[in-house]
Design a protein around this motif. Sequence first.
Motif, mmCIF file in Angstrom:
data_model
loop_
_atom_site.group_PDB
_atom_site.id
_atom_site.type_symbol
_atom_site.label_atom_id
_atom_site.label_comp_id
_atom_site.label_asym_id
_atom_site.label_seq_id
_atom_site.Cartn_x
_atom_site.Cartn_y
_atom_site.Cartn_z
ATOM 1 N N GLY A 179 0.793 -1.217 0.000
ATOM 2 C CA GLY A 179 0.000 0.000 0.000
ATOM 3 C C GLY A 179 0.827 1.268 0.000
ATOM 4 O O GLY A 179 2.044 1.258 -0.195
ATOM 5 N N PHE A 180 0.154 2.369 0.243
ATOM 6 C CA PHE A 180 0.724 3.700 0.069
ATOM 7 C C PHE A 180 1.957 3.928 0.949
ATOM 8 O O PHE A 180 1.988 3.560 2.115
ATOM 9 N N HIS B 112 1.554 8.880 -6.706
ATOM 10 C CA HIS B 112 2.091 9.021 -8.065
ATOM 11 C C HIS B 112 3.372 9.846 -8.052
ATOM 12 O O HIS B 112 3.403 10.945 -7.493
ATOM 13 N N PRO B 113 4.443 9.334 -8.658
ATOM 14 C CA PRO B 113 5.719 10.076 -8.601
ATOM 15 C C PRO B 113 5.678 11.428 -9.295
ATOM 16 O O PRO B 113 6.419 12.335 -8.917
ATOM 17 N N PHE B 114 4.811 11.597 -10.291
ATOM 18 C CA PHE B 114 4.782 12.883 -10.989
ATOM 19 C C PHE B 114 4.366 14.018 -10.060
ATOM 20 O O PHE B 114 4.837 15.152 -10.193
ATOM 21 N N SER B 115 3.508 13.724 -9.089
ATOM 22 C CA SER B 115 3.020 14.798 -8.222
ATOM 23 C C SER B 115 4.126 15.406 -7.379
ATOM 24 O O SER B 115 4.017 16.550 -6.927
ATOM 25 N N GLU C 59 -4.596 5.511 -12.922
ATOM 26 C CA GLU C 59 -4.107 6.740 -12.309
ATOM 27 C C GLU C 59 -5.301 7.510 -11.760
ATOM 28 O O GLU C 59 -6.335 7.625 -12.417
ATOM 29 N N HIS C 60 -5.137 8.041 -10.534
ATOM 30 C CA HIS C 60 -6.265 8.646 -9.823
ATOM 31 C C HIS C 60 -5.970 10.125 -9.548
ATOM 32 O O HIS C 60 -4.831 10.505 -9.263
ATOM 33 N N ASP C 61 -7.030 10.937 -9.584
ATOM 34 C CA ASP C 61 -6.865 12.387 -9.409
ATOM 35 C C ASP C 61 -7.068 12.828 -7.970
ATOM 36 O O ASP C 61 -7.254 14.007 -7.698
ATOM 37 N N HIS C 62 -7.019 11.885 -7.024
ATOM 38 C CA HIS C 62 -7.188 12.242 -5.610
ATOM 39 C C HIS C 62 -6.150 11.508 -4.770
ATOM 40 O O HIS C 62 -5.520 10.554 -5.224
ATOM 41 N N THR C 63 -5.985 11.981 -3.544
ATOM 42 C CA THR C 63 -4.997 11.406 -2.640
ATOM 43 C C THR C 63 -5.560 11.440 -1.221
ATOM 44 O O THR C 63 -6.730 11.806 -1.022
ATOM 45 N N LEU D 22 -2.405 11.920 -8.790
ATOM 46 C CA LEU D 22 -1.866 12.004 -7.437
ATOM 47 C C LEU D 22 -1.566 10.620 -6.855
ATOM 48 O O LEU D 22 -0.687 10.490 -6.003
ATOM 49 N N THR D 23 -2.309 9.627 -7.280
ATOM 50 C CA THR D 23 -2.083 8.255 -6.847
ATOM 51 C C THR D 23 -2.266 7.333 -8.050
ATOM 52 O O THR D 23 -2.775 7.745 -9.094
ATOM 53 N N TYR D 24 -1.837 6.087 -7.883
ATOM 54 C CA TYR D 24 -2.044 5.099 -8.949
ATOM 55 C C TYR D 24 -2.182 3.720 -8.339
ATOM 56 O O TYR D 24 -1.851 3.493 -7.159
ATOM 57 N N SER D 25 -2.681 2.782 -9.131
ATOM 58 C CA SER D 25 -2.816 1.400 -8.689
ATOM 59 C C SER D 25 -2.519 0.465 -9.851
ATOM 60 O O SER D 25 -2.810 0.786 -11.006
#
Length: 271
Positions: free
Chosen positions: A127-128, A160-163, A230-234, A261-264
């Motif tokens: 997990g995160f 997500h590493p880009f954030s 890829e998700h737009d929330h964290t 912001l996050t991914y799975s």
Amino acid sequence: MDERTGRWRELNQASWDERVHIHLGSTFYDVAGFGDRRDSLKDFEKAEVGDVTGKRLLHLQCHFGRDTLSWAARGARAVGLDFSPPAVEAATQLAADLNLDARFVLADVYDAVSALPGQTFDIVYTGFGALNWLPDLPRWASLIAELLDDGGFLYLAEFHPFSFVLDDETGRTVTNDYFDEGPHLSGGPGTYADATAETEHDVTIEWTHMLSSVVSAIAGAGLRIEFLHEHDHTFYLQRQSLQEHADEIYRHPVGAPRYPLTYSIRARKPG
């Protein structure tokens, strides 16, 4: 390179060992509330993993076991693994207190195969906030492939590493090099769960793995990637520009350009 990076395991474990009991007493982790709801998992994790009833599930880098116990409460035959003795002790006690059928193993993630001799699992979950503590992703993915039963799958949910390339205040300006994966000196006094906590072990070593590095490591271990979402929330104030919504979910301001912001990832072992 700072000489301390060669001591990454020692420094990181000292930091985590010290912070276990701080986290247990923090409102961030809300152990008392967890005892009532027995669920710390994100909605998309539960949906993407699916029914775990009767499944053998291994949670790597489990800390003091909230997510492991959440899977157990959903019917999994859950095992948590962590390198911190105080974390494993706390997780074992929490499982007993809540009468949940889960067991916990003390081992570094890279020693997971030898720590679980002859054992394989239907699901390996991580997990995160886990991958940033690991220097060698191909080795990590290979041991997961070895721990999975034929037809079993890895499920990974991460930030997500880009954030982390963008500035903290606005989230609009590139201030960090995406391709610089580390190692990086990090840490500081306190903890994300309690910034005011008094701590002594405040130097840690982390890595910022590119998404391509994660995907390539998993594919290189022979696992078939079923999806990358890829998700737009964290789930914490990852950038000061984010806005909090219900249930401690943070999103971009309405009308602002979005980025992940996050991914799975779910990846299955053939067989």
